[in-house]
Scaffold this motif. Structure first.
Motif, PDB file in Angstrom:
ATOM      1  N   MET B   1      -5.170  -2.711  10.668  1.00 54.74           N
ATOM      2  CA  MET B   1      -5.417  -2.751   9.268  1.00 54.74           C
ATOM      3  C   MET B   1      -3.367  -3.604   8.501  1.00 54.74           C
ATOM      4  O   MET B   1      -2.832  -3.114   8.946  1.00 54.74           O
ATOM      5  CB  MET B   1      -4.602  -1.013   9.006  1.00 54.74           C
ATOM      6  CG  MET B   1      -4.821  -1.151   7.265  1.00 54.74           C
ATOM      7  SD  MET B   1      -5.145   0.699   7.414  1.00 54.74           S
ATOM      8  CE  MET B   1      -6.572   1.087   8.444  1.00 54.74           C
ATOM      9  N   ASP B   2      -4.377  -4.688   7.593  1.00 51.98           N
ATOM     10  CA  ASP B   2      -3.231  -5.219   7.143  1.00 51.98           C
ATOM     11  C   ASP B   2      -2.492  -4.231   5.793  1.00 51.98           C
ATOM     12  O   ASP B   2      -3.277  -3.104   5.130  1.00 51.98           O
ATOM     13  CB  ASP B   2      -3.291  -6.347   6.481  1.00 51.98           C
ATOM     14  CG  ASP B   2      -4.414  -5.970   5.390  1.00 51.98           C
ATOM     15  OD1 ASP B   2      -5.127  -5.465   5.381  1.00 51.98           O
ATOM     16  OD2 ASP B   2      -4.990  -7.926   5.808  1.00 51.98           O
ATOM     17  N   ASN B   3      -1.212  -5.053   4.912  1.00 53.17           N
ATOM     18  CA  ASN B   3      -0.719  -4.191   3.836  1.00 53.17           C
ATOM     19  C   ASN B   3      -1.481  -4.139   3.099  1.00 53.17           C
ATOM     20  O   ASN B   3      -1.615  -2.997   2.392  1.00 53.17           O
ATOM     21  CB  ASN B   3       1.103  -5.313   3.521  1.00 53.17           C
ATOM     22  CG  ASN B   3       1.574  -5.224   4.490  1.00 53.17           C
ATOM     23  OD1 ASN B   3       1.930  -3.700   5.208  1.00 53.17           O
ATOM     24  ND2 ASN B   3       2.869  -5.602   4.750  1.00 53.17           N
ATOM     25  N   GLN B   4      -2.851  -4.520   3.111  1.00 52.85           N
ATOM     26  CA  GLN B   4      -3.534  -4.374   1.700  1.00 52.85           C
ATOM     27  C   GLN B   4      -4.853  -3.659   1.800  1.00 52.85           C
ATOM     28  O   GLN B   4      -4.473  -2.721   0.944  1.00 52.85           O
ATOM     29  CB  GLN B   4      -3.974  -6.274   1.260  1.00 52.85           C
ATOM     30  CG  GLN B   4      -4.583  -6.281  -0.034  1.00 52.85           C
ATOM     31  CD  GLN B   4      -5.927  -7.634  -0.118  1.00 52.85           C
ATOM     32  OE1 GLN B   4      -5.102  -8.454   0.634  1.00 52.85           O
ATOM     33  NE2 GLN B   4      -6.145  -8.184  -1.611  1.00 52.85           N
ATOM     34  N   ASP B   5      -4.869  -4.081   3.065  1.00 59.59           N
ATOM     35  CA  ASP B   5      -6.366  -2.369   3.180  1.00 59.59           C
ATOM     36  C   ASP B   5      -5.748  -1.230   3.205  1.00 59.59           C
ATOM     37  O   ASP B   5      -5.822  -0.341   2.632  1.00 59.59           O
ATOM     38  CB  ASP B   5      -6.799  -2.566   4.514  1.00 59.59           C
ATOM     39  CG  ASP B   5      -7.732  -3.509   5.133  1.00 59.59           C
ATOM     40  OD1 ASP B   5      -8.257  -4.242   3.620  1.00 59.59           O
ATOM     41  OD2 ASP B   5      -7.411  -4.202   5.793  1.00 59.59           O
ATOM     42  N   PHE B   6      -3.822  -1.364   3.860  1.00 70.28           N
ATOM     43  CA  PHE B   6      -3.653   0.216   3.702  1.00 70.28           C
ATOM     44  C   PHE B   6      -2.768   0.827   2.375  1.00 70.28           C
ATOM     45  O   PHE B   6      -3.156   2.086   1.429  1.00 70.28           O
ATOM     46  CB  PHE B   6      -2.304   0.196   4.288  1.00 70.28           C
ATOM     47  CG  PHE B   6      -1.374   1.653   4.485  1.00 70.28           C
ATOM     48  CD1 PHE B   6      -2.078   2.624   5.406  1.00 70.28           C
ATOM     49  CD2 PHE B   6      -0.353   2.600   3.622  1.00 70.28           C
ATOM     50  CE1 PHE B   6      -1.520   3.773   5.917  1.00 70.28           C
ATOM     51  CE2 PHE B   6      -0.727   3.439   4.076  1.00 70.28           C
ATOM     52  CZ  PHE B   6      -0.902   4.096   5.100  1.00 70.28           C
ATOM     53  N   SER B   7      -2.951  -0.461   1.187  1.00 71.03           N
ATOM     54  CA  SER B   7      -2.711  -0.326  -0.698  1.00 71.03           C
ATOM     55  C   SER B   7      -4.050   0.077  -0.957  1.00 71.03           C
ATOM     56  O   SER B   7      -3.438   1.332  -1.984  1.00 71.03           O
ATOM     57  CB  SER B   7      -2.075  -1.810  -0.772  1.00 71.03           C
ATOM     58  OG  SER B   7      -0.763  -2.166  -0.542  1.00 71.03           O
TER      59      SER B   7
END
Lengths: 164, 187
Positions: B1-7
């Motif tokens: 899970m990358d930063n964008q998904d987490f955002s």
């Protein structure tokens, strides 16, 4: 900060939605999550009277909230019998289809969070509330490196759980 | 899970607003807490009163020259009660010290220690009840062997035995609950 009643009530009101979300992240049973949120509000209210600016207010309040949650887990002995259905969180004025999809996503996220081990659940819930690594470290009494490691593991597990 | 998904997940999470939740009811919670404190104090007071009563009974029976088996039984109950009370009170005191230290707010280790203290108390209760049950059975058999016991006596003894067994099961169930919570905290 002192014990000014109006200030206390203002802080409680401001943090109330976050307490409700945190409670739902820690407790699967909606009725018990309600109780937990109430308990969090009460403990924050009590703790604020002793607050002497030794840390940031945000950190202090979150520390109390998460401490109450850990205390709840410590005391709850029937947690494993509780149901997974939770409809604690509401939608925010979107169309029926979009609302349905959003509700499903929220349910999926909530269930994935509830299945994380406690150490990872704590850091995840705090990060979802936009706390920085430093703030999370201060709330949980950990080092920043430890927080970063836990967050990486939490993201991996969350992705796996949400894909199931 | 990358930063964008987490955002995206963060946005989704923060969109959620409380719906059915009532506003915090602080006054009610304060009353509930006071009630719990009173209950704890009354509990400790009740245990002490029962122990004092049993001790007094034992002393007065000794002074009145009661039979030896009866004195032994009362002496055992008195000693058993006091030892259990002291050990459990010491464990409670240690738990209270931990709670008072204020370190609970950031230490899961401390929560784990509290659970271990609680588990110790439940396990001790199981062991103490088992010991009590054994001595009770021996005393009952001796009583009924030396002088005949009526049906009423047998019914009374059986009920007492069943209550002791149920108490042991309850203590064991509580200890298991604590162990489960302990495991969850240590995950």
């Amino acid at each position: 900060m002192g014990t000014n009643q109006a200030t206390l009530e203002h802080v409680i009101a401001e943090y109330w939605p976050r307490m409700v979300r945190a409670a739902a992240g820690y407790e699967r049973n909606p009725a018990l999550a309600d109780e937990l949120a109430q308990e969090m509000a009460f403990e924050v209210w009590r703790a604020l009277a002793k607050f002497e600016q030794q840390s940031a207010l945000n950190t202090y309040v979150y520390r109390v909230i998460h401490n109450v949650a850990v205390d709840h887990i410590r005391r709850a002995t029937r947690r494993h019998e509780t149901a997974l259905e939770s409809e604690v969180l509401d939608d925010c004025g979107v169309g029926p289809d979009a609302a349905l999809q959003q509700t499903q996503q929220k349910q999926q996220l909530m269930q994935a969070i509830q299945r994380l081990p406690l150490s990872l659940r704590q850091v995840t819930l705090l990060r979802l509330e936009d706390l920085s690594d430093r703030e999370i470290a201060a709330v949980l009494g950990l080092t920043e490196t430890n927080v970063a490691v836990r967050l990486t593991r939490a993201r991996q597990q969350l992705a796996t759980l949400m894909a199931e | 899970m990358d930063n964008q998904d987490f955002s995206k997940l963060t946005e989704l999470w923060q969109e959620a607003k409380p719906s059915k939740q009532p506003a915090p009811q602080l006054a009610q919670l304060q009353k509930k807490q006071q009630r719990q404190r009173w209950f704890m104090l009354m509990n400790a007071g009740f245990e002490l009163v029962v122990l004092l009563f049993v001790s007094y009974f034992w002393i007065s029976e000794s002074a009145a020259g009661a039979a030896l088996p009866e004195l032994l039984w009362l002496g055992f109950v008195t000693l058993w009660g006091w030892v259990l009370f002291v050990v459990i009170s010491f464990s409670r005191w240690r738990s209270l010290q931990a709670i008072k230290s204020g370190a609970l707010s950031h230490s899961i280790t401390l929560h784990t220690k509290l659970l271990q203290q609680s588990m110790f108390r439940w396990r001790l209760s199981v062991a103490a009840t088992a010991l009590f049950t054994v001595v009770f059975v021996v005393f009952t058999l001796y009583q009924c062997g030396s002088e005949s016991c009526s049906v009423t006596h047998w019914v009374r003894y059986t009920v007492a035995f069943a209550v002791l067994l149920l108490a042991m099961l309850y203590f064991e169930w509580r200890a298991r609950g604590d162990r489960r919570a302990c495991q969850e905290l240590m995950e």
